[in-house]
Design a protein around this motif. Structure first.
Motif, PDB file in Angstrom:
ATOM      1  N   SER A  99      51.048  77.538  62.218  1.00  0.00           N
ATOM      2  CA  SER A  99      49.899  78.357  62.593  1.00  0.00           C
ATOM      3  C   SER A  99      50.334  79.560  63.418  1.00  0.00           C
ATOM      4  N   ILE A 100      49.420  80.511  63.489  1.00  0.00           N
ATOM      5  CA  ILE A 100      49.606  81.721  64.287  1.00  0.00           C
ATOM      6  C   ILE A 100      48.473  81.756  65.300  1.00  0.00           C
TER       7      ILE A 100
ATOM      8  N   TYR B 155      53.914  81.722  67.094  1.00  0.00           N
ATOM      9  CA  TYR B 155      54.101  80.858  65.935  1.00  0.00           C
ATOM     10  C   TYR B 155      54.134  79.444  66.486  1.00  0.00           C
TER      11      TYR B 155
ATOM     12  N   ILE C 296      49.314  79.574  58.902  1.00  0.00           N
ATOM     13  CA  ILE C 296      50.496  80.397  58.639  1.00  0.00           C
ATOM     14  C   ILE C 296      50.422  81.083  57.270  1.00  0.00           C
TER      15      ILE C 296
END
Length: 82
Positions: A54-55, A64, A22
């Motif tokens: 995290s992405i 997301y 992220i």
């Protein structure tokens, strides 16, 4: 094969393009613009109510996820080894 992204969200491993921490969103103008553009196109989805760690970028959607990028990368790597 499938990858669990958190909550009740599971994707096909063949749809996965990238997994990012992220922090990349805050450290890169290009990443921030990508996320804004994804949201405007209604391709951005938040998994659960927890803070995103995290992405995940797939062919059609950007997520997301509350699961750390290192954990997701381990899951993806395990699938590649099968």
């Amino acid at each position: 094969m499938y990858i669990h992204l958190g909550g009740e969200k599971v994707i096909r491993s063949s749809e996965l393009i990238a997994i990012f921490d992220i922090s990349i969103e805050k450290s890169s103008k290009v990443s921030k613009q990508f996320m804004v553009h994804s949201q405007q196109d209604k391709r951005l989805e938040r998994i659960g109510d927890e803070e995103a760690k995290s992405i995940i970028v797939t062919k059609n959607t950007v997520y997301y996820s509350p699961i750390s990028s290192s954990t997701l990368q381990k899951r993806a790597r395990t699938l590649l080894e099968l």
